[in-house]
Design a protein around this motif. Structure first.
Motif, short mmCIF file in Angstrom:
data_model
loop_
_atom_site.label_atom_id
_atom_site.label_comp_id
_atom_site.label_asym_id
_atom_site.label_seq_id
_atom_site.Cartn_x
_atom_site.Cartn_y
_atom_site.Cartn_z
N GLU A 12 4.17 -0.47 -5.83
CA GLU A 12 5.26 0.52 -5.71
C GLU A 12 4.70 1.90 -5.37
OE1 GLU A 12 7.58 0.45 -9.28
OE2 GLU A 12 8.00 -1.70 -9.06
N LYS A 13 3.35 2.05 -5.54
CA LYS A 13 2.76 3.39 -5.35
C LYS A 13 1.73 3.40 -4.21
CE LYS A 13 2.85 4.44 -10.29
NZ LYS A 13 1.97 4.51 -11.45
N ILE A 14 1.85 2.50 -3.23
CA ILE A 14 0.86 2.49 -2.14
C ILE A 14 0.90 3.82 -1.39
CG2 ILE A 14 0.68 -0.01 -1.80
CD1 ILE A 14 2.71 0.29 0.50
N MET A 15 -0.26 4.23 -0.88
CA MET A 15 -0.32 5.52 -0.16
C MET A 15 -0.85 5.29 1.24
SD MET A 15 -3.71 7.37 -1.64
CE MET A 15 -3.12 7.63 -3.29
N PRO A 16 -0.52 6.20 2.18
CA PRO A 16 -1.07 6.05 3.54
C PRO A 16 -2.59 6.02 3.48
CG PRO A 16 0.60 7.78 3.47
CD PRO A 16 0.33 7.39 2.05
N ASN A 17 -3.19 5.10 4.22
CA ASN A 17 -4.65 4.96 4.20
C ASN A 17 -5.34 6.21 4.74
OD1 ASN A 17 -6.94 3.25 3.61
ND2 ASN A 17 -7.28 3.11 5.80
N SER A 18 -4.62 7.02 5.54
CA SER A 18 -5.19 8.26 6.09
C SER A 18 -5.63 9.20 4.97
CB SER A 18 -4.19 8.96 7.00
OG SER A 18 -2.97 9.15 6.29
N GLU A 19 -4.97 9.10 3.80
CA GLU A 19 -5.34 9.96 2.66
C GLU A 19 -6.71 9.58 2.08
OE1 GLU A 19 -2.32 10.59 -0.33
OE2 GLU A 19 -0.73 10.58 1.19
N MET A 20 -7.20 8.38 2.45
CA MET A 20 -8.49 7.91 1.94
C MET A 20 -9.64 8.26 2.90
SD MET A 20 -7.32 6.73 -0.76
CE MET A 20 -8.86 6.19 -1.46
N LYS A 21 -9.36 9.09 3.92
CA LYS A 21 -10.37 9.46 4.92
C LYS A 21 -11.67 9.98 4.28
CE LYS A 21 -11.35 10.34 9.42
NZ LYS A 21 -12.70 10.84 9.35
N PRO A 22 -11.62 10.87 3.26
CA PRO A 22 -12.88 11.35 2.67
C PRO A 22 -13.72 10.21 2.07
CG PRO A 22 -11.06 12.74 1.98
CD PRO A 22 -10.46 11.56 2.67
N LEU A 23 -13.06 9.23 1.43
CA LEU A 23 -13.79 8.09 0.84
C LEU A 23 -14.40 7.25 1.96
CD1 LEU A 23 -14.44 6.81 -1.94
CD2 LEU A 23 -12.44 5.37 -1.65
N GLN A 24 -13.62 7.05 3.05
CA GLN A 24 -14.12 6.32 4.22
C GLN A 24 -15.32 7.04 4.83
OE1 GLN A 24 -12.73 6.68 8.37
NE2 GLN A 24 -11.50 4.88 7.91
N ASP A 25 -15.21 8.37 4.96
CA ASP A 25 -16.31 9.16 5.54
C ASP A 25 -17.58 9.02 4.71
OD1 ASP A 25 -14.85 10.03 7.65
OD2 ASP A 25 -14.48 12.06 6.90
N ALA A 26 -17.42 9.06 3.38
CA ALA A 26 -18.58 8.94 2.48
C ALA A 26 -19.21 7.55 2.63
CB ALA A 26 -18.17 9.19 1.04
N GLY A 27 -18.36 6.51 2.71
CA GLY A 27 -18.85 5.14 2.86
C GLY A 27 -19.60 4.94 4.16
N ILE A 28 -19.03 5.46 5.26
CA ILE A 28 -19.67 5.33 6.58
C ILE A 28 -20.97 6.14 6.61
CG2 ILE A 28 -19.42 6.05 9.00
CD1 ILE A 28 -16.50 5.09 8.82
#
Length: 722
Positions: A155-171
């Motif tokens: 019920e609380k899913i968020m746009p994946n674009s908001e996870m960009k900083p976590l993605q950047d750190a992972g990459i």
């Protein structure tokens, strides 16, 4: 309304989500029903290109081709660990399934449900964006896989674009480790190794961890033991109450010169003493904090034989995927304040039937709930799902987590500490005798793991009371070197880059963890220790970790000193956590890593030519155990069985070491047994076990089947001796 496609990190997690949504309809590679399609990865389905995938000239390692930095990093289907260089068939198949599901007309959105961490983020993102979906992408972020949390989370899913900083750190982490690892491993191997076949592994997290162990080994090697002496005296009251005290002068109780204490001892003869001070303090003892991954690994590896931190993580991960515990790869030892209600519910379920159930009281304590001390994920606690059956390994880890959780809501342990100071009536004695004792008043949380105190219980004595000197003795001692690192102590240094490691509850530790100032992450530290052993830089002696000769040589010779520096590594890890917090950009970080890699390669090239490692390949010698009954060639012992050496030309004769027929009788073929069988056609095997568990002996033959080229066992019972 269209369907929602959920991509989980593993099949077991997809099953948990399907169960929560009451979806029973399983197809090839996915579940479908109730408005959802649920599919899965097997961890990483994609991996970064190898250097040779970008440029054919990189197939052969040559010094002039390094440093090698790709203009754009690219991904390919992961390779099969068992078939070198070949892509993994299962990964390719699953990617096709995910691709076809993403392209379905009735699928309206994609939800990544991979683990809520750097690695989980890029596992999901690399698949979704590699497959070029034009559909909106959302993120499901959960700390546990219980049905209740899955439904709330959806019920609380968020746009994946908001996870960009976590993605950047992972990459950033992934690309940085590729650049440093590929370039420095290749150049170091070419420079410092004679012979081919095995690389000299160089890594961003590997080398500083090796240096921690090297430094401790050196401390021990250079340690010079010193002798010291202590004087103890036994005192008694007129009615026979006895206690012991240690002599202290100018706050010193360890004396380098024995003669100083002998003079004091001489002055004790025929003297009385008086109690000049008595302090009784009521003290509180709090339970240790909830577990984060490093503390859990340290606790289990130091308490149980045969456990490594890698094994603890694997077992904890399995408990998490079975819904029994919350997310294990955490650095926090407290819970988010939003979890108060849920925690109370879990405690209610877990305390039922415990012998001290009436003492367990839930309350919102700052020691347990504190947002300011939570880094990404809360501490590890059980969920409300109570396991019905657990393997032995799972039970060890689960009960450690459960007990640590229950301890937080038991009464605080209380004890009375008594300090007595005794003065001898002699002007020749400048010091006093100090005595310390404890009485446990409230056992509290110590009941949970039955922790007993080995405390000195003192008799009831009062200030100004005169006492007799019953006995006195000088004891000789020697200072001991620092202890070798164990996984527990090494994990602590890695977790905090050596800050405040003496005291588990220190604010320095908390600050280091919260700022991300560490070596590696909770998820990768166990892997690093395991890899150091695998590549031969360290070895394990009982529970101690010790540098090998190769490890020592590497630390002393490898010229890129920054890679051994805890400060340097800590700053890199902190920068990655600052990318997650939007305080630093991926571009800035990668620019830094490219410069570091280029300079490091140059430093290695310019360094002195030294051989650190020689790789020699000994030809395998196969022991002949007899003649093949099919073709007459030699039968040799291999890793998995005793087989005909003529197998390349099609001979099928083999006796497998894990032979299923013999296994039913709890036996394995031995070299002696096979030799006798091939020489005489039959062999007497003793101590076979029947289905009912009784022992018997039998003559065995291994004969070719009439209708095919394979062999089967024939058995005749041996006659019982009278």
């Amino acid at each position: 309304m269209g369907l929602r496609l959920i991509i989980a990190e593993k099949p077991s997690v997809a099953k948990n989500i399907a169960d929560a949504l009451k979806i029973k309809n399983k197809k090839d590679g996915f579940f479908e029903g109730n408005g959802y399609v649920i599919t899965w990865a097997f961890g990483h389905l994609l991996q970064l290109f190898d250097a040779k995938d970008y440029d054919k000239k990189m197939e052969k390692w040559q010094m002039e081709n390094f440093p090698f930095i790709p203009e754009n990093f690219r991904y390919k289907v992961k390779t099969d660990p068992k078939k070198r260089g070949k892509e993994d068939f299962g990964a390719r198949k699953q990617l096709r399934i995910i691709n076809s599901l993403m392209k379905r007309q009735d699928v309206q959105m994609v939800i990544s449900a991979c683990d809520f961490d750097r690695e989980g983020q890029i596992i999901g993102d690399s698949i979704i964006y590699q497959l070029n979906s034009q559909k909106p992408v959302y993120r499901l972020l959960l700390n546990e896989w219980t049905a209740e949390e899955v439904l709330k989370g959806l019920e609380k899913i968020m746009p994946n674009s908001e996870m960009k900083p976590l993605q950047d750190a992972g990459i950033s982490r992934q690309w940085a480790d590729w650049m440093i690892g590929i370039n420095l491993t290749s150049v170091a191997t070419l420079k410092y190794q004679k012979g081919s076949g095995k690389a000299l592994n160089i890594g961003r997290v590997l080398l500083p961890t090796l240096k921690i162990i090297y430094d401790r080994d050196k401390e021990i090697e250079h340690f010079v033991p010193e002798d010291y002496f202590k004087l103890a005296a036994t005192f008694s009251t007129d009615d026979g109450r006895v206690y012991e005290g240690i002599y202290i002068e100018n706050k010193i109780e360890k004396f380098k010169n024995r003669a100083d204490l002998e003079a004091v001892q001489q002055a004790l003869i025929n003297r009385k003493a008086v109690i000049v001070d008595k302090k009784v303090e009521l003290k509180k003892e709090y339970p240790p904090y909830l577990f984060n991954l490093s503390n859990l690994q340290g606790f289990i590896t130091s308490k149980f034989k045969g456990w490594t931190s890698d094994k603890v993580l694997k077992v904890a991960q399995s408990l998490y995927e079975k819904k029994y515990i919350t997310y294990p790869r955490t650095a926090s030892v407290v819970l988010e304040e939003s979890l108060v209600e849920k925690t109370a519910k879990v405690l209610d379920k877990l305390k039922t039937g415990l012998p001290y159930e009436h003492e367990i009281q839930f309350s919102k304590k700052k020691r347990v709930f504190d947002n300011s001390k939570v880094e990404s994920h809360s501490a590890i606690i059980p969920t409300y799902v109570i396991p019905k059956t657990l393997s032995n390994d799972e039970a060890i880890v689960y009960h450690a987590i459960k007990n640590r959780f229950i301890m937080q809501f038991m009464p605080i342990a209380e004890y009375e500490e008594t300090r007595i100071t005794t003065k001898v009536n002699s002007s020749d004695i400048k010091g006093m005798f100090a005595t310390k004792g404890k009485v446990q008043l409230v056992e509290g949380w110590k009941k949970v793991e039955d922790i007993k105190s080995n405390d000195v219980i003192l008799p009831l004595i009062n200030i100004n009371e005169l006492v007799n000197i019953v006995e006195h003795k000088i004891t000789a001692h020697t200072t001991t070197p620092p202890k070798q690192h164990t996984e527990k102590t090494l994990l602590r240094v890695m977790e905090t880059c050596g800050k405040g490691i003496e005291n588990e509850d220190s604010n320095e530790i908390m600050a280091a963890i919260l700022s991300g100032y560490s070596i590696g992450t909770p998820a990768t530290r166990a892997e690093t220790i395991k890899k150091l052993i695998t590549v031969g830089y360290i070895t394990m002696e009982n529970k101690n970790l010790v540098c090998t000769e190769l490890g020592k040589n590497l630390v002393e010779t490898f010229p890129v000193k920054d890679l051994f520096d805890l400060e340097f590594t800590g700053r890199l890890e902190k920068t990655l956590s600052e990318i997650e917090k939007r305080k630093f950009t991926k571009e800035q970080f990668l620019h830094l890593i490219v410069n570091f890699t280029v300079n490091a390669v140059q430093t290695i090239k310019n360094s002195e030519d030294v051989t650190l490692s020689k790789v020699t390949r000994a030809k395998k010698k196969f022991e002949v155990v007899g003649k093949c009954p099919l073709c007459g060639h030699s039968v040799i012992e291999g890793q998995k069985g005793f087989g005909c050496s003529n197998w390349k030309k099609g001979c099928k004769f083999v006796i497998w070491k894990n032979d299923k027929f013999l296994a039913t009788m709890k036996k394995k073929p031995t070299k002696t047994m096979v030799k006798k069988l091939l020489a005489e056609g039959t062999v007497l095997v003793k101590g076979l076990t029947s289905k009912k568990g009784s022992k018997f002996d039998a003559h065995l033959k291994y004969e070719k089947n009439i209708d095919n080229e394979y062999f089967s066992w024939k058995m005749e019972f041996a006659e019982k001796k009278a």
